[in-house]
Design a protein around this motif. Structure first.
Motif, mmCIF file in Angstrom:
data_model
loop_
_atom_site.group_PDB
_atom_site.id
_atom_site.type_symbol
_atom_site.label_atom_id
_atom_site.label_comp_id
_atom_site.label_asym_id
_atom_site.label_seq_id
_atom_site.Cartn_x
_atom_site.Cartn_y
_atom_site.Cartn_z
ATOM 1 N N VAL A 13 0.836 -1.202 0.000
ATOM 2 C CA VAL A 13 0.000 0.000 0.000
ATOM 3 C C VAL A 13 0.872 1.254 0.000
ATOM 4 N N ARG A 14 1.934 1.245 0.778
ATOM 5 C CA ARG A 14 2.833 2.401 0.801
ATOM 6 C C ARG A 14 3.539 2.571 -0.540
ATOM 7 N N ALA A 15 3.894 1.467 -1.184
ATOM 8 C CA ALA A 15 4.549 1.556 -2.483
ATOM 9 C C ALA A 15 3.631 2.181 -3.522
ATOM 10 N N ALA A 16 2.334 2.025 -3.334
ATOM 11 C CA ALA A 16 1.368 2.631 -4.250
ATOM 12 C C ALA A 16 1.135 4.110 -3.954
ATOM 13 N N GLY A 17 1.792 4.638 -2.909
ATOM 14 C CA GLY A 17 1.678 6.051 -2.582
ATOM 15 C C GLY A 17 0.448 6.415 -1.789
ATOM 16 N N LEU A 18 -0.214 5.434 -1.215
ATOM 17 C CA LEU A 18 -1.428 5.706 -0.451
ATOM 18 C C LEU A 18 -1.097 6.016 1.000
ATOM 19 N N PRO A 19 -1.863 6.905 1.613
ATOM 20 C CA PRO A 19 -1.641 7.161 3.044
ATOM 21 C C PRO A 19 -2.073 5.938 3.854
ATOM 22 N N VAL A 20 -1.301 5.625 4.869
ATOM 23 C CA VAL A 20 -1.537 4.401 5.636
ATOM 24 C C VAL A 20 -1.645 4.717 7.118
ATOM 25 N N ARG A 21 -2.670 4.175 7.744
ATOM 26 C CA ARG A 21 -2.767 4.163 9.201
ATOM 27 C C ARG A 21 -2.949 2.705 9.609
ATOM 28 N N VAL A 22 -2.053 2.193 10.421
ATOM 29 C CA VAL A 22 -2.056 0.782 10.783
ATOM 30 C C VAL A 22 -2.636 0.599 12.180
ATOM 31 N N LEU A 23 -3.630 -0.287 12.288
ATOM 32 C CA LEU A 23 -4.214 -0.662 13.572
ATOM 33 C C LEU A 23 -3.977 -2.159 13.754
#
Length: 334
Positions: A13-23
């Motif tokens: 997901v990060r490689a696709a440039g999307l913002p990430v919030r991990v729970l």
């Protein structure tokens, strides 16, 4: 369910440039060890999800405590089938975090004959309690040993100096390229020194030796590694073995080398003391499609003389041949 940052989706997901919030929740590996009531410090954690099963399987063959993240077609049944001949017990954790959660203790043979819910986590364990001295205290369960390799002959039990000398072993081990995830054969193992040092570097090792009294098992125990010993004469003893990534031929004639080459390992290393065997071995490997290089090693060791002087004591010259297939794709798998 589990930690999406542990062999999970976060990297993609990060490689696709999307913002990430991990729970995160408890990771499936931590949950499996907890359900089994086992400590997992010193364990190696590998994945067969979306990648070749071979490296994960070889990690289970090499190390005493391994957790494997699985996928359909690369799970407990396939691991169990591949562990035939190795002494292991398996714990299979299915449906973790659901009302149908189940932990099953089983043997490799039973696991191979069972249909498991996908995906699941597999723990591969040495059959008895793992001794404390086999758990690495440096947080590197498959790293190079702190004591190094190319150990002196005194580090091994051997008979009549029938052992690959340290200077030769240093080059041979370098040519074999052992590491976690690879399977190596040590054919004509003798004391087992070459295979043991490959196991110290994380590889799974099968030692083939026709002498039932050879001290391979005792040497492996001394160095805290698990080497599978196959008692029998090559080439016949090679027939039922799983395909290797590399092979060391320390004993036997050209018939043994021909049988090894017929299995198409990406790399073959042979140590030859008799010069009349060198040319036939080179021609045989080249005819089998291997690119061959070789070196003669003639070491001289310091030895004391009376009065405090020193001399050089020569060891027997040995020719080391390395054969490599032009397209060693098996070495490039993840």
């Amino acid at each position: 369910s589990g930690d999406p940052g542990f062999f999970g989706i976060v990297r993609r997901v990060r490689a696709a440039g999307l913002p990430v919030r991990v729970l995160p929740a408890v990771s499936s590996v931590a949950a499996t060890f907890a359900r089994a009531g086992l400590s997992w410090d010193g364990a190696a954690v590998v994945s067969a999800h979306g990648r070749d099963l071979g490296p994960a399987l070889n990690a289970c063959r090499a190390l005493p405590v391994v957790a494997v993240l699985t996928a359909p077609g690369a799970g407990a049944a396939e691991l169990g089938a591949g562990l035939a001949g190795w002494s292991r017990r398996l714990a299979v954790a299915e449906q973790l975090g659901t009302p149908d959660e189940r932990l099953t203790w089983t043997t490799p043979e039973q696991a191979a004959a069972t249909v498991w819910a996908d995906p699941h986590v597999v723990l591969s364990l040495a059959p008895d309690a793992v001794p404390a001295d086999r758990i690495r205290a440096d947080n590197q369960p498959a790293a190079a040993p702190a004591g190094g390799w190319a150990l002196p002959e005194s580090a091994y039990a051997h008979r009549a100096s029938m052992i690959t000398k340290a200077e030769v072993r240093a080059l041979v081990v370098a040519r074999l390229r052992p590491r976690l995830g690879r399977l190596l054969w040590d054919v004509g193992a003798g004391s087992g020194s070459v295979g043991i040092e490959c196991a110290l570097l994380g590889a799974a090792v099968i030692a083939v030796e026709r002498d039932p009294d050879a001290p391979i098992r005792a040497n492996a125990a001394r160095h805290g590694v698990d080497v599978r010993v196959v008692a029998g004469a090559a080439p016949a003893a090679l027939d039922a073995l799983p395909d290797p990534d590399a092979v060391f031929v320390g004993g036997g004639g050209t018939d043994v080398l021909a049988a090894v080459a017929a299995r198409r390992p990406p790399r073959v290393v042979a140590a030859l003391a008799a010069l009349d065997r060198v040319a036939p071995a080179v021609h045989l490997l080249r005819a089998a499609g291997y690119a061959v290089e070789g070196s003669q090693l003639a070491a001289a060791r310091l030895a004391d003389l009376p009065g405090g002087s020193l001399r050089l004591a020569a060891t027997n010259p040995v020719v080391v041949l390395t054969g490599e297939l032009p397209e060693p794709s098996a070495w490039r798998k993840p």
